[in-house]
Scaffold this active site. Structure first.
Site, PDB file in Angstrom:
ATOM      1  N   GLU A  34       0.843  -1.209   0.000  1.00 40.60           N
ATOM      2  CA  GLU A  34       0.000   0.000   0.000  1.00 40.60           C
ATOM      3  C   GLU A  34       0.867   1.243   0.000  1.00 40.60           C
ATOM      4  O   GLU A  34       2.035   1.202   0.406  1.00 40.60           O
ATOM      5  CB  GLU A  34      -0.968   0.002   1.192  1.00 40.60           C
ATOM      6  CG  GLU A  34      -0.338  -0.271   2.536  1.00 40.60           C
ATOM      7  CD  GLU A  34      -0.169   0.961   3.394  1.00 40.60           C
ATOM      8  OE1 GLU A  34      -0.178   2.074   2.850  1.00 40.60           O
ATOM      9  OE2 GLU A  34      -0.001   0.800   4.627  1.00 40.60           O
ATOM     10  N   ARG A  71       1.268  -2.397  12.251  1.00 38.76           N
ATOM     11  CA  ARG A  71       0.511  -3.297  11.380  1.00 38.76           C
ATOM     12  C   ARG A  71       0.034  -2.601  10.117  1.00 38.76           C
ATOM     13  O   ARG A  71      -1.070  -2.830   9.615  1.00 38.76           O
ATOM     14  CB  ARG A  71      -0.666  -3.939  12.126  1.00 38.76           C
ATOM     15  CG  ARG A  71      -0.255  -4.696  13.376  1.00 38.76           C
ATOM     16  CD  ARG A  71      -1.403  -5.453  13.992  1.00 38.76           C
ATOM     17  NE  ARG A  71      -1.813  -6.582  13.162  1.00 38.76           N
ATOM     18  CZ  ARG A  71      -1.211  -7.777  13.160  1.00 38.76           C
ATOM     19  NH1 ARG A  71      -0.150  -7.989  13.929  1.00 38.76           N
ATOM     20  NH2 ARG A  71      -1.656  -8.738  12.367  1.00 38.76           N
ATOM     21  N   CYS A 107       7.748  -1.434  -2.176  1.00 36.67           N
ATOM     22  CA  CYS A 107       8.863  -2.379  -2.309  1.00 36.67           C
ATOM     23  C   CYS A 107      10.013  -2.125  -1.358  1.00 36.67           C
ATOM     24  O   CYS A 107      10.564  -3.068  -0.774  1.00 36.67           O
ATOM     25  CB  CYS A 107       9.361  -2.410  -3.748  1.00 36.67           C
ATOM     26  SG  CYS A 107      10.219  -0.907  -4.307  1.00 36.67           S
ATOM     27  N   HIS A 143      12.857  -0.166  -8.316  1.00 44.21           N
ATOM     28  CA  HIS A 143      12.273  -1.293  -7.596  1.00 44.21           C
ATOM     29  C   HIS A 143      13.365  -2.076  -6.876  1.00 44.21           C
ATOM     30  O   HIS A 143      14.456  -2.277  -7.405  1.00 44.21           O
ATOM     31  CB  HIS A 143      11.520  -2.211  -8.556  1.00 44.21           C
ATOM     32  CG  HIS A 143      10.896  -3.392  -7.879  1.00 44.21           C
ATOM     33  ND1 HIS A 143       9.913  -3.263  -6.921  1.00 44.21           N
ATOM     34  CD2 HIS A 143      11.136  -4.724  -7.990  1.00 44.21           C
ATOM     35  CE1 HIS A 143       9.565  -4.464  -6.487  1.00 44.21           C
ATOM     36  NE2 HIS A 143      10.289  -5.372  -7.114  1.00 44.21           N
ATOM     37  N   ASP A 146      10.853 -11.509  -3.652  1.00 41.22           N
ATOM     38  CA  ASP A 146      10.303 -10.164  -3.830  1.00 41.22           C
ATOM     39  C   ASP A 146       8.915 -10.123  -3.201  1.00 41.22           C
ATOM     40  O   ASP A 146       7.979 -10.733  -3.711  1.00 41.22           O
ATOM     41  CB  ASP A 146      10.238  -9.818  -5.314  1.00 41.22           C
ATOM     42  CG  ASP A 146       9.755  -8.399  -5.569  1.00 41.22           C
ATOM     43  OD1 ASP A 146       9.370  -7.704  -4.604  1.00 41.22           O
ATOM     44  OD2 ASP A 146       9.753  -7.975  -6.741  1.00 41.22           O
TER      45      ASP A 146
END
Length: 281
Positions: free
Chosen positions: A39, A64, A69, A107, A122
């Site tokens: 998110e 939490r 990435c 990334h 990943d």
């Protein structure tokens, strides 16, 4: 601050062996992506994304929350190294939209060595992320609990593809050059602060389900996939969309630092809608 492996394992609901092995790597990788959602809420809220160990633990483990990435794979790397795995970070150029020019390395992914074999891990590529590690081998279909992938050797680089229906969708290109915290610090800052970054334009969330399904969110469009079938609907009620983040994506929203109030969320989504409307005029 030292990394708290026990807290991480509790967060992902893993109680198996922590000895470096393919089985433990597979189980931890799968548990991670089922427990911690992808998110980008903090980017949309104009909050900086911190990659220090303490910040990642506090946000993704204690509060939490989820992340993108650099957060996911930094956390997974810390955990694997704490367990004794030979793991290191790599960088990739995202080509999922097949850009006409060479995109920057934005990334993060991981390379794990087990005896004489190398594996790609990943946990942070959104709705197409791996749900299990794959071997660094070209031209073979590799199965994960949530889909099939294939690597192609491009000389000094590799291309990762994901099967979607009858097509193979290119995801990203990477080489095997080790990346260091300073490399990720620079790339991460670009991704969350550049005005034209994809993460600043859309609300994105995704979480795999342990039964092989998935839930995903793009702006107000919510999707649920299970057993090869999918359902999609748009939520116009922003309060209902806010509740969805907790109910479907299991996001903690009450933390003193990383929490998000309903009012702040509604204001953020209203700004996004106004920006999208103005860009189409």
């Amino acid at each position: 601050m030292a990394f708290d492996l026990h807290a991480y394992l509790a967060r992902i609901g893993y109680s198996g062996s922590t000895r470096p092995s393919l089985t433990s790597l597979q189980q931890i990788h799968h548990a991670h992506v089922c427990a911690i959602p992808f998110e980008n809420l903090d980017v949309l809220l104009d909050r900086p994304i911190h990659l220090e160990t303490e910040a990642i633990q506090e946000k993704l483990v204690v509060a939490r929350r989820g992340g993108y990435c650099y957060e996911h794979n930094s956390l997974l790397l810390l955990a694997l190294q704490a367990m004794g795995f030979d793991a290191r970070g790599l960088a990739a150029r995202v080509v999922i939209a097949q850009p006409p020019s060479v995109p920057p390395r934005t990334h993060m992914l991981l390379l794990v060595q087990l005896e004489e074999e190398f594996w790609i891990a990943d946990a942070g590529f959104g709705g197409a992320t791996l749900s299990g590690p794959i071997r660094l081998l070209p031209d073979c279909i590799q199965h994960t609990p949530h889909g099939d992938y294939q690597l192609e050797s491009l000389g000094e680089e590799w291309l990762l593809r994901h099967r979607r229906g009858d097509q193979w969708l290119p995801l990203y290109r990477f080489d095997l050059v080790t990346q260091y915290p300073s490399d990720y610090l620079m790339a991460n800052h670009f991704v969350y602060s550049w005005p034209h970054s994809h993460f600043r334009q859309h609300l994105l969330a995704a979480r795999y389900l342990s039964d092989g399904g998935q839930v995903a969110l793009e702006n107000r469009r919510f999707s649920r996939y299970a057993a090869g079938k999918g359902e999609r609907h748009t939520l116009d009620d922003l309060s209902a969309l806010y509740r969805l983040l907790h109910e479907e994506f299991q996001l903690g929203l009450k933390h003193s630092l990383y929490g998000i109030s309903e009012e702040a969320f509604i204001e953020m989504m209203t700004r996004l809608a106004q920006r999208e409307k103005s860009s189409t005029l």
